[in-house]
Each structure stands twice: as structure tokens, then as C-alpha cells.
Design an enzyme around this catalytic site. Sequence first.
Site, PDB file in Angstrom:
ATOM      1  N   CYS A  73       0.837  -1.211   0.000  1.00 26.93           N
ATOM      2  CA  CYS A  73       0.000   0.000   0.000  1.00 26.93           C
ATOM      3  C   CYS A  73       0.868   1.256   0.000  1.00 26.93           C
ATOM      4  CB  CYS A  73      -0.914   0.027   1.230  1.00 26.93           C
ATOM      5  SG  CYS A  73      -2.047  -1.356   1.293  1.00 26.93           S
ATOM      6  N   ARG A 117      -7.885  -3.896  -3.223  1.00 29.53           N
ATOM      7  CA  ARG A 117      -7.337  -2.741  -3.965  1.00 29.53           C
ATOM      8  C   ARG A 117      -8.295  -2.401  -5.110  1.00 29.53           C
ATOM      9  NH1 ARG A 117      -2.281  -2.565  -1.786  1.00 29.53           N
ATOM     10  NH2 ARG A 117      -1.591  -4.564  -0.967  1.00 29.53           N
TER      11      ARG A 117
END
Length: 223
Positions: free
Chosen positions: A55, A132
Site C-alpha cells: 500500500c 485494492r
Amino acid sequence: MSSKKKNKNHGIPRIGDKAPDFTAITTDGEITFSDWQGDSWVVLFSHPADFTPVCTTELCEFAKKSDEFAKRNTKLIGLSIDSIHSHLAWRENIKEKLGIELPYPLIADLDTRVAQKYGMIHPNESSTVTVRAVFLIDPSRTIQALIYYPLSNGRNIDEVLRLVDSLQTSAAHGVATPVNWCPGESVVVPPPKTTEAVKERAGKDYKHVDFYLAFKELEDQAT
Ligand code: BEZ
């Protein structure tokens, strides 16, 4: 609201649906999405969790490319099921350790309200964090594209940018874009739907491959 715009109970809003509106706490304060969007395009993306390695790389890459998105009248906004304190601390940590300031807000979706509206939690992948997800939303708040990646694999931010270019080109010129298309390359003329249109098209200055496949150059591409 037309039936096309109603998001049926499938969990994930789909292409052509109106992007769900919401009010949320972000690192820029409380926002109502529709007000915050204004007349921009938006890339709304979720990440699984703050202070995690993949991330961090993705959010930094969005930051590095943020001017490119801005040039395309496109606002970025991130989301995870983390607290505002966690978001603020992570942003500071990224600034300190990597020298990168995240120039876009992050939504603190602790109660998962926004994630649920956008189908960002895929329980067989994880019931506690968002996958995601990327939603590309046009200025009329219609979802033009969506992308989902699992927890283990980072997205390609250049591809998100290319998709913004591609969608904006289609919207502006009524054309389609072929595989791997990038700005400056020829575009696809949508195939004809009537015999008359087949004839009319034959006389145009296109690169004709067959009656259903023709390319043309765009003279005034924005990027
Ligand atoms: C990561 O961003 O590194 C990550 C987050 C959640 C699960 C797996 C990896």
C-alpha cells in the site's frame, strides 16, 4: 433516477451506474463526495491497510503522478478501514521516511459505510480490510471503469492514468481506443450499425481494415 442509474443489490456499483454519494471523515476534514468532486473526474481507490508495504508503494506512486492526474482534471482520493489518526500518522511516516507528501485526501472509513457502498470488501479475500479497488468516475458522477486487485498485488498507476486518458478521449471524441492505446495513437471508429452507415464510412478518410474495423487520427488530443 432512471432504472439504468439504480444500483441493484449486487454489492458492487458497476460501469454506467451513478457513483454512490457519501459524507465521510478524511485527512482534509469532512467531505460530501459530490460537493468535493465538483466538475472533476475522480479516481477513488481503496487500499487494504495503513502502514503496510505494498500500500505504501502504491500511495507514493499516486503522489508522484498526482500532477499528471491534476492536468487531466482528475482528483484522487484514497480509502481504507483505518482511523483518521492512523491515516495522519502514516502520512507523516511516509513524509519522514520516504520524503513524499501525499497531496490527496484519505477517507477514514472505520465503520465501512463507504467501502460497503462501493463493494470494496470481498469477504473471501478478507472480511476486515478493503481490496485494492479503483473507481474512475466522470464529472456527471457516472462510473466509467473499475479495477479490482487482491491484497497481495500492487496496481500499475501508469495504467490508471492511461485509462483516464482513454476514457476522456472516448468521452470527448465518441471513439473507442484499441489495445494498449496511448495518447497520440490512432483510435478506433465505432463499427457501423446500418447498411447506410457502412457505405458512408467507406468514403471517410480512415485507415480501413474491414467494414467493422477502421482507425482514425485525432488532431486535437488533450494530452
Ligand atoms: C501490503 O500492502 O503490503 C499488504 C496489505 C494487506 C495484505 C497484504 C499486503
